[in-house]
Design an enzyme around this catalytic site. Sequence first.
Site, PDB file in Angstrom:
ATOM      1  CG  PHE A  27      -1.873  -0.880   0.785  1.00  0.00           C
ATOM      2  CD1 PHE A  27      -3.803  -0.399   0.152  1.00  0.00           C
ATOM      3  CD2 PHE A  27      -2.252  -2.504   1.850  1.00  0.00           C
ATOM      4  CE1 PHE A  27      -4.633  -1.874  -0.327  1.00  0.00           C
ATOM      5  CE2 PHE A  27      -3.138  -3.248   1.688  1.00  0.00           C
ATOM      6  CZ  PHE A  27      -4.466  -3.007   0.623  1.00  0.00           C
ATOM      7  CE  LYS A  43       0.937   2.894   4.613  1.00  0.00           C
ATOM      8  NZ  LYS A  43      -0.051   1.700   5.461  1.00  0.00           N
ATOM      9  CG  ASP A 136      -1.072  -6.330   6.058  1.00  0.00           C
ATOM     10  OD1 ASP A 136      -1.160  -8.079   5.750  1.00  0.00           O
ATOM     11  OD2 ASP A 136      -0.787  -5.365   5.448  1.00  0.00           O
TER      12      ASP A 136
END
Length: 144
Positions: A27, A43, A136
Site C-alpha cells: 500500500f 507513509k 494485515d
Amino acid sequence: MAESEFKIKMIDWSSFTDFEDLSSGNFGVIRKADYLGTDVAIKEFKVEKGFNLDKYVGRELGILRESRHPNVVQFMGTTQHEGRLFMVTEYVGGGNLKSWIKDKSRDLSWRLRVSFALDVARALAYLHSNKIIHRDLKSENLLI
C-alpha cells in the site's frame, strides 16, 4: 480527501528534513524523516488504477487518529506533497518482528518471546474492544 472530512492535523511538508527510505509494501512506501527534532515515519500511499483512496486511506487514518495505546503506533497527522498524500506517525526504530526472528545473532529468550506475544495480544485486545479488526497482521507489520 479534505482535511476537515476527518478532522486530521495537516502538517506542512516543509517541516520535514533528513529523509531516509525504510521499506515498501503493497500500500505504500515508508520513509524516516526529522520533524522539528523528532524522528517520524512518513507513509506515502500508492495510488493505482481502481484504488479507492478515500475508502482505504480514510479508514486507516480514522482508526489511527482514534487509537491511543502503548502497543499501537501513534498517529501524528497527514501531509501532502506534489499532489500525493502522506501519513505521519511516530518512528519505531527497532525494526520489525520478522527481522528479529530471522537475525540469528539475536538471543530470543523465552522471556522476550512472551513479552512480544503479550504486546501483540494487548494491542489486538485494545483494537477489538473498539470493534477494529487488523486485516494485515503479520510479523513484518509488528514493530519492535
